[in-house]
Design an enzyme around this catalytic site. Sequence first.
Site, PDB file in Angstrom:
ATOM      1  N   SER A 142       0.865  -1.193   0.000  1.00 18.49           N
ATOM      2  CA  SER A 142       0.000   0.000   0.000  1.00 18.49           C
ATOM      3  C   SER A 142       0.895   1.234   0.000  1.00 18.49           C
ATOM      4  O   SER A 142       2.047   1.169   0.470  1.00 18.49           O
ATOM      5  CB  SER A 142      -0.868   0.023   1.267  1.00 18.49           C
ATOM      6  N   TYR A 155      -1.249  -0.293  10.350  1.00 14.53           N
ATOM      7  CA  TYR A 155      -1.463  -0.777   8.974  1.00 14.53           C
ATOM      8  C   TYR A 155      -0.255  -0.434   8.103  1.00 14.53           C
ATOM      9  O   TYR A 155       0.261  -1.284   7.374  1.00 14.53           O
ATOM     10  CB  TYR A 155      -2.739  -0.128   8.429  1.00 14.53           C
TER      11      TYR A 155
HETATM   12  N1  LIG Z   1      -8.879  -0.321  -1.233  1.00 13.49           N
HETATM   13  C1  LIG Z   1      -7.845   0.469  -1.011  1.00 13.49           C
HETATM   14  O1  LIG Z   1      -7.973   1.705  -1.015  1.00 13.49           O
HETATM   15  C2  LIG Z   1      -6.468  -0.125  -0.786  1.00 13.49           C
HETATM   16  C3  LIG Z   1      -5.364   0.728  -0.828  1.00 13.49           C
HETATM   17  C4  LIG Z   1      -4.091   0.203  -0.637  1.00 13.49           C
HETATM   18  C5  LIG Z   1      -3.933  -1.146  -0.404  1.00 13.49           C
HETATM   19  N2  LIG Z   1      -5.029  -1.956  -0.344  1.00 13.49           N
HETATM   20  C6  LIG Z   1      -4.795  -3.369  -0.077  1.00 13.49           C
HETATM   21  O2  LIG Z   1      -5.409  -4.111  -1.128  1.00 13.49           O
HETATM   22  C7  LIG Z   1      -5.798  -5.389  -0.622  1.00 13.49           C
HETATM   23  C8  LIG Z   1      -7.254  -5.644  -0.924  1.00 13.49           C
HETATM   24  O3  LIG Z   1      -8.015  -4.596  -0.340  1.00 13.49           O
HETATM   25  P1  LIG Z   1      -9.540  -4.361  -0.699  1.00 13.49           P
HETATM   26  O4  LIG Z   1      -9.779  -2.908  -0.577  1.00 13.49           O
HETATM   27  O5  LIG Z   1      -9.869  -5.076  -1.950  1.00 13.49           O
HETATM   28  O6  LIG Z   1     -10.232  -5.085   0.558  1.00 13.49           O
HETATM   29  P2  LIG Z   1     -11.760  -5.568   0.774  1.00 13.49           P
HETATM   30  O7  LIG Z   1     -12.057  -5.359   2.217  1.00 13.49           O
HETATM   31  O8  LIG Z   1     -12.683  -4.978  -0.210  1.00 13.49           O
HETATM   32  O9  LIG Z   1     -11.632  -7.141   0.490  1.00 13.49           O
HETATM   33  C9  LIG Z   1     -10.827  -7.919   1.328  1.00 13.49           C
HETATM   34  C10 LIG Z   1     -11.209  -9.376   1.200  1.00 13.49           C
HETATM   35  O10 LIG Z   1     -10.348 -10.107   2.109  1.00 13.49           O
HETATM   36  C11 LIG Z   1     -11.149 -11.044   2.847  1.00 13.49           C
HETATM   37  N3  LIG Z   1     -10.528 -11.309   4.152  1.00 13.49           N
HETATM   38  C12 LIG Z   1     -10.555 -10.561   5.289  1.00 13.49           C
HETATM   39  N4  LIG Z   1      -9.867 -11.145   6.269  1.00 13.49           N
HETATM   40  C13 LIG Z   1      -9.381 -12.304   5.746  1.00 13.49           C
HETATM   41  C14 LIG Z   1      -8.585 -13.346   6.280  1.00 13.49           C
HETATM   42  N5  LIG Z   1      -8.157 -13.321   7.566  1.00 13.49           N
HETATM   43  N6  LIG Z   1      -8.277 -14.392   5.490  1.00 13.49           N
HETATM   44  C15 LIG Z   1      -8.729 -14.428   4.194  1.00 13.49           C
HETATM   45  N7  LIG Z   1      -9.473 -13.477   3.636  1.00 13.49           N
HETATM   46  C16 LIG Z   1      -9.795 -12.418   4.412  1.00 13.49           C
HETATM   47  C17 LIG Z   1     -12.503 -10.375   2.992  1.00 13.49           C
HETATM   48  O11 LIG Z   1     -13.527 -11.345   3.255  1.00 13.49           O
HETATM   49  C18 LIG Z   1     -12.651  -9.666   1.637  1.00 13.49           C
HETATM   50  O12 LIG Z   1     -13.277 -10.504   0.682  1.00 13.49           O
HETATM   51  C19 LIG Z   1      -5.436  -5.382   0.857  1.00 13.49           C
HETATM   52  O13 LIG Z   1      -4.176  -5.981   1.061  1.00 13.49           O
HETATM   53  C20 LIG Z   1      -5.382  -3.909   1.193  1.00 13.49           C
HETATM   54  O14 LIG Z   1      -4.564  -3.627   2.311  1.00 13.49           O
HETATM   55  C21 LIG Z   1      -6.281  -1.475  -0.525  1.00 13.49           C
END
Ligand SMILES: NC(=O)c1ccc[n+]([C@@H]2O[C@H](COP(=O)([O-])OP(=O)(O)OC[C@H]3O[C@@H](n4cnc5c(N)ncnc54)[C@H](O)[C@@H]3O)[C@@H](O)[C@H]2O)c1
Length: 255
Positions: A142, A155
Amino acid sequence: MGRLEGKVAIVTGAGRGIGEATARLMALEGASVVVADLNRSEAERVAGELDGAVVAEVDVSDEESVIRMIDTAVEAFGGLDVLHNNATDSATNAVDTDIVTLDMAIFDRLVAVNLKGQFMGCKHAIPRMLERGGGSIVNTASVDGFVGRGVRAAYGASKAGVVLLTKSVASQYGSRGIRCNAVAPGLVRTPGAELHAPPGYVEAAASLYPMPRLCRPEDVAKAVVFLASDDAAYVNATTLMVDGGATVYMPSSRL
Ligand SMILES: NC(=O)c1ccc[n+]([C@@H]2O[C@H](COP(=O)([O-])OP(=O)(O)OC[C@H]3O[C@@H](n4cnc5c(N)ncnc54)[C@H](O)[C@@H]3O)[C@@H](O)[C@H]2O)c1
């Protein structure tokens, strides 16, 4: 021919958001995909729409569960070539607002999913990849792993750890054919981000990013598939920013 034709891929957190977009694109590019998520019904929904995909219900913070996830790929498809370590617990991330008041149980959960989870994914995927002469791991970091922004100290620390884990795996196993890279998204319009953002946050971010629109899950998926595929055959240990330039942009340049 797809860029991942004949490859077996696991995507964690594939029940929604970035993971769902990556699982869909990997399947389109010819991979046999294990749709891995804590939420079985969402994983089943995604897998049900993909050719030849299977589900792994997994808690990435639990080592036995991670081992079962890797076994699912081997049992269903005969081996493993690609791992996208991506799952996160967005509800827990969202309460990481202030270092002084942070409940350390939140810190532990957050690090267990974001950092330990990705570490264990690498730990158990690597031996299976070595059996096939190599493979490709793409971790989701991230922008918060690179810059402080007033919240998300735990985080951000976990994601900075993911960046270093990526370099470590790459340097330890690159000579044996395993590439390890990461993507570092800025704000992405996923369910996790939209559900937990404070009111007005997404709109405010849209006006700050030096781009005509905010990032979509599919934008990140394209970067992940590039890194996973042979198009990135000599890309190793890198973290690709997928942030629209936000981390190097000074908003005052618009004044
Ligand atoms: N959305 C953003 O703005 C953003 C920005 C930077 C980085 N990220 C990173 O991108 C990745 C995906 O983020 P997102 O926004 O798509 O998240 P999201 O919350 O939309 O989806 C996350 C998914 O992970 C699953 N999950 C949660 N805990 C879990 C566990 N212990 N084991 C297995 N699955 C689990 C959830 O059920 C969900 O389906 C993450 O690593 C997040 O840190 C997201």
